[in-house]
Design an enzyme around this catalytic site. Sequence first.
Site: not given
Length: 868
Positions: A129, A276, A306-307, A310, A329
């Site tokens: 990213e 990812n 957080h991840e 996503h 984000e």
Amino acid sequence: MTENTNLTHAECQARATTVAVRTYRVELDLAGAPDPSVPTFRSRSTITFTAENDATWVDLIAERVVSATLNDAPLDVSAYDGARLPVTGLAAENELVVEADCVYSRSGEGLHRFTDPVDDQTYLYTHFEPTDARRLFANFEQPDLKARFTFVVTAPADWEILSGQPEVSRTTSGSTATVTFAETPPLSTYITAIAAGPYFRAEDTWRTTRADGSTQEIALGAFCRRSMAEHFHAEEIFTVTQQGLSFFDREFGYPYPWGKYDQIYVPEYNLGAMENPGLVTFTETYLHRGTATLDQQERRSNTTMHEMAHMWFGDLVTPRWWDGLWLKESFADLMGYDVNVAATEYKNAWTTFACGRKAWAYRQDQLPTTHPVVATIDDLEAARQNFDGITYAKGASALKQLMAYVGREAFFAGSREYFATHAYGSTELDDLLVCLERASGRDLKEWSQVWLETAGISELTPEVEHDGEGRITRLTIVQSATDPLTGEDVARPHRLVVGLYELVGDELRPARSIELDVTDGRTEVPDAVGVPGALVVVNDEDLTYAKVRLDEVSLAVAREHLSSLESNLTRALVWSSLWNATRDALLPASAFLDIVHAQAGTERDAALLAIVLEQARGAIVRYLPEGERAAAGARLVDTTRAGLRAAAPGSDAQQTWAKYLAHATGLSGSGLDDVRGLLDGSAVPEGLTVDADLRWECWQGLAAQDAATLAELDAALAADDTMTGRTAYLLARASRPAAEAKDEAWERATTDGQVTNDQLRSLVHGFNHPSGSPDPSYADRYFEALTEWWRTHTMTMAGILVAGLYPGGALAAGQEPERHPVVLQAQEWLDGHADAPKALRRIVVESLDDHLRALRAQRKAPVQQPAA
Ligand SMILES: [Zn+2]
């Protein structure tokens, strides 16, 4: 070879109207990776796509293009410019094959290669990213051109070979294996991933049976370097992972879509983590070689959530272009805290958000480079720089306010509709707003306009009148908010809570809590009348994003009684207010430090304590006049020494005090004996473990005071010759105040092409350690070198150099901040380099602004004293 690595929004938009990508097959030969003298690897990318015109290009940053064919015919590769390969002669349906030699990275961008000094083992991982997948394989590098990917990786057979999908087949030839992974669902290039190396592996499973009877089972993996395995607490990672998956499964109403869930902790990583799908990468700094404090565990759990957020918000539904970066984000950032509180043992997460995370946003939002949460991103360089305090922390604060505004239920109901409607697609802001409006029944256009499409911070100041017995006779909240970009006033609606506290003996106790909407410039709070008001906390509970001021009475009371407040969050908010006032030169740094010395000793939340001590250090080295710094450093040594002695054995506070005693020693020689006592074991308080990381903090403190010999530092390195040890050693070595040490650090940072990202950070931080004052001629060298650094380094490495080596310097007696020589030089450079890359200019502009802010605080310092 000249590289044009930038990509503009306009050209990517145009490309997306003519090209639709179906599949990629990416074949990588990494068998040579263990040999550090092999600089490149072979990459073969087979892309199937449709086209509506004759010509396009693919993105690729490679050492060389070996060959390319389009629909089985050779393609001329002579026009490859180091970043783009033109593709002409397109048909309606195409198959493009590009074979290239790509470079193993040392900067954390692309395919990073790391050799472990402990056992000489090689580890590989990717980070892409926003646009570094093109350092691994030829592709259409823009988030809206999603496709299905098949990765095929050849590597040493005894390695872990990983990608976002599970392995489906493996062939072995001699000592190498070729692994084929399952085809992915539609993905953007920037979230594809591979990793390979002799990683340590731990396994677990997450299972659920839902109310409707459906079930799901996900294989969990957790990985780290082998030499870190003894410090790897996989069970803690799995517990939090399972708690998170259960939460998101329930609240998002869309089953986890990526098959398996692996989390890998990797060295020399440039950021916290990366989402990812199926193979989340984390910085190894989340693994602790000693006992992790609750605060450190909370931060790792936060990033885990957080991840994980996503996986849906960002991966399943992806912003169309980088101007939508905030969309994923802000949301994920909010979830990191929200889910910690809702689903894990870390119930205190909002405290660190209020006092730590939001400080990042407040700083960024007052820089000349600030921007609305919804920003215009014309090109990639701008995109890279918007991984900032606005996109993450301010965006999350605005969404927290939105959650308070529409209600938590509606917030998640709207999210569920968003995932159901846009799965595997690309979106913009309106797509989310429509779903939230439907769920809440509220019109959010205006809310979005004033909160997301304007810049700057609302300032909320209470005007308080008291009667003779300290009861409030009138409370008015004054809002002032100007968008610094347009100069227009922006009266934002704030749903917030005002906390009123009374002093009972020496203790502050809650008297009343009033929830209300502040919408205009002046808002009366009639419910406060008649209530004791020793301390008035506007935005208690931290629902909104605003710079909150304390009235004079509250400031005086906070000075004496802050730590007696029972709520961690309320204390955090008062500390945040004090810090903002210090940065704004409304409260002298010396007054802030007085409050730290009086109140930190009885602070009960170790995470908050760490933030406050870090700010105290910042107040000394930035905002205090230079002549007062030595004495202030000595006083901080006294405070941290006393805190360490008083802390409960084995407590998080004890570890925190010890660490900051070492930091304070870097500012004042008065702590040298204490730190020596920690190192040689002669003065270690009961219950304190002086682990490898604390030892390095101590060596750094000594080195900054020129109180450690090189032989001692070398011996410390020999005792801990690990990646962390080597990085810490460089920092200590560069922190020595002697001119030779500064010369050495500068040379190595600016000329040694083998230095890694983490090592470079150590060198520049050490070079600019506040204990030393590098020769003023470095300022000349800095401004002369800027454009060259930018041209010859990757953006990450150049950014570390430009921000880290900014010369700074304190205000001389009688000097105007604007006339400080470095300020003049910076301004002159900016004036003379109007055409320099915007991203480079941005770092210089921000460094200059931080510097000016510090100089102004230094000048103001002796003038004002807080009300007693
Ligand atoms: Zn994120």
